[in-house]
Design an enzyme around this catalytic site. Sequence first.
Site, PDB file in Angstrom:
ATOM      1  N   ASN A  10      47.259 -61.296  -3.892  1.00 38.03           N
ATOM      2  CA  ASN A  10      46.085 -60.322  -3.563  1.00 38.03           C
ATOM      3  C   ASN A  10      46.632 -59.413  -2.384  1.00 38.03           C
ATOM      4  O   ASN A  10      46.481 -59.953  -1.201  1.00 38.03           O
ATOM      5  CB  ASN A  10      44.846 -60.719  -3.275  1.00 38.03           C
ATOM      6  N   TRP A  11      47.141 -58.253  -2.595  1.00 38.94           N
ATOM      7  CA  TRP A  11      47.844 -57.501  -1.773  1.00 38.94           C
ATOM      8  C   TRP A  11      46.740 -56.499  -0.821  1.00 38.94           C
ATOM      9  O   TRP A  11      47.164 -55.975   0.045  1.00 38.94           O
ATOM     10  CB  TRP A  11      48.761 -56.278  -2.554  1.00 38.94           C
ATOM     11  N   LYS A  12      45.404 -56.666  -1.139  1.00 39.89           N
ATOM     12  CA  LYS A  12      44.290 -56.090  -0.410  1.00 39.89           C
ATOM     13  C   LYS A  12      44.673 -54.428  -0.246  1.00 39.89           C
ATOM     14  O   LYS A  12      45.375 -53.815  -0.927  1.00 39.89           O
ATOM     15  CB  LYS A  12      44.209 -56.657   0.687  1.00 39.89           C
ATOM     16  N   HIS A  96      35.303 -61.051  -4.631  1.00 39.91           N
ATOM     17  CA  HIS A  96      36.101 -61.369  -3.636  1.00 39.91           C
ATOM     18  C   HIS A  96      35.106 -61.428  -2.410  1.00 39.91           C
ATOM     19  O   HIS A  96      34.126 -60.481  -2.160  1.00 39.91           O
ATOM     20  CB  HIS A  96      37.208 -60.506  -3.236  1.00 39.91           C
ATOM     21  N   GLU A  98      35.446 -60.290   0.711  1.00 48.62           N
ATOM     22  CA  GLU A  98      35.488 -58.781   1.451  1.00 48.62           C
ATOM     23  C   GLU A  98      34.317 -57.812   0.882  1.00 48.62           C
ATOM     24  O   GLU A  98      34.018 -56.997   1.256  1.00 48.62           O
ATOM     25  CB  GLU A  98      36.778 -58.410   1.611  1.00 48.62           C
ATOM     26  N   GLU A 168      37.518 -69.470  -2.271  1.00 47.11           N
ATOM     27  CA  GLU A 168      38.019 -68.919  -0.883  1.00 47.11           C
ATOM     28  C   GLU A 168      36.852 -69.002   0.395  1.00 47.11           C
ATOM     29  O   GLU A 168      36.138 -68.412   0.423  1.00 47.11           O
ATOM     30  CB  GLU A 168      38.605 -67.617  -0.979  1.00 47.11           C
ATOM     31  N   GLY A 174      42.628 -64.776   5.987  1.00 49.05           N
ATOM     32  CA  GLY A 174      43.119 -64.045   7.258  1.00 49.05           C
ATOM     33  C   GLY A 174      42.789 -64.395   8.621  1.00 49.05           C
ATOM     34  O   GLY A 174      43.329 -63.712   9.561  1.00 49.05           O
ATOM     35  N   SER A 214      44.393 -68.465   3.722  1.00 50.22           N
ATOM     36  CA  SER A 214      45.604 -68.752   4.813  1.00 50.22           C
ATOM     37  C   SER A 214      46.747 -69.607   3.962  1.00 50.22           C
ATOM     38  O   SER A 214      46.948 -70.709   4.605  1.00 50.22           O
ATOM     39  CB  SER A 214      45.283 -69.149   6.139  1.00 50.22           C
ATOM     40  N   GLY A 235      46.880 -64.001   0.380  1.00 54.02           N
ATOM     41  CA  GLY A 235      46.606 -62.787   0.769  1.00 54.02           C
ATOM     42  C   GLY A 235      47.765 -62.463   1.531  1.00 54.02           C
ATOM     43  O   GLY A 235      48.909 -61.946   1.271  1.00 54.02           O
ATOM     44  N   GLY A 236      47.711 -62.501   3.068  1.00 54.19           N
ATOM     45  CA  GLY A 236      48.697 -62.073   3.900  1.00 54.19           C
ATOM     46  C   GLY A 236      50.086 -62.323   3.534  1.00 54.19           C
ATOM     47  O   GLY A 236      50.929 -61.633   3.621  1.00 54.19           O
TER      48      GLY A 236
HETATM   49  P1  13P Z   1      44.814 -64.911   3.255  1.00 57.57           P
HETATM   50  O1  13P Z   1      45.605 -65.578   2.527  1.00 57.57           O
HETATM   51  O2  13P Z   1      45.327 -63.668   4.194  1.00 57.57           O
HETATM   52  O3  13P Z   1      43.877 -65.667   4.002  1.00 57.57           O
HETATM   53  O4  13P Z   1      43.558 -64.164   2.571  1.00 57.57           O
HETATM   54  C1  13P Z   1      43.007 -64.840   1.424  1.00 57.57           C
HETATM   55  C2  13P Z   1      42.627 -64.106   0.290  1.00 57.57           C
HETATM   56  O5  13P Z   1      41.556 -63.447   0.706  1.00 57.57           O
HETATM   57  C3  13P Z   1      43.059 -63.923  -1.095  1.00 57.57           C
HETATM   58  O6  13P Z   1      42.238 -63.321  -1.850  1.00 57.57           O
END
Ligand code: 13P
Length: 251
Positions: A10-12, A96, A98, A168, A174, A214, A235-236
Amino acid sequence: MSRNYYIAGNWKMHMTRQQAAELAQALVNELRDVSKHRYLIAPSFTLLETVSAVIEGTNIRLGAQNCSPEEQGAHTGEVSVLQLKDLGVQTIILGHSERRHSYKEDDELINKKVKLALKHGFEVILCIGELLEEREAGKVEEVCETQIVKGLEGVKASDLSSIVIAYEPVWAIGTGKTATPEDAEAVHAFVRKVIERLYGEDIASKIIIQYGGSVKPDNVKELMAMENIGGALVGGASLKIDSFLPIARFS
Ligand code: 13P
């Protein structure tokens, strides 16, 4: 026994078209011969066309990070499932944390999006997970169960093959804090039980439940070793080839 996993990035809200094209091309090159796992990358809307052209016909699926709950019409600032389909999107990430917490999406809205996406033939990754205070208050199962039951309200059993659940925990996203494999496994097993109650044993045994929060090259293996964890939503660490590849190719 070797298992197949569903590894998603997930590149956000990161990257420009050039960066996205470069990363997608690097992934295509490096993952070309790895038939073991299933892959997906989910870039921002503005990058979808660029990335679609790079990964079309490869073993990497194209995902979007959201969609409008409406099919089309006067909805300023929204993106329609029809537009996503036109770009080659195959999967939509919905609910998600967020979206839930920063943009106040509730279960009802998420459920509307889930049903619309399924109606248009998309695979849906439905994200669920508790806040730190909910975990501390002993409400993990209650929160996750509500998000699943409400998120899937009115979804037919025959559509469950197009549903992936991503657990998640919000406090792990994050933050560099990962759930321990045992804590993650306990929730994954619970999620499968909820699906079994709603849709029966056969569907519950087949549904893919990803872990997200993470995920890094150095913890992917121990998380994926857990019985009920069927993949990762990253994510990251999905933003750099050096950190995503070891996750994507773990064995
Ligand atoms: P991180 O891997 O940066 O913690 O993010 C997880 C995430 O929200 C994937 O959708």
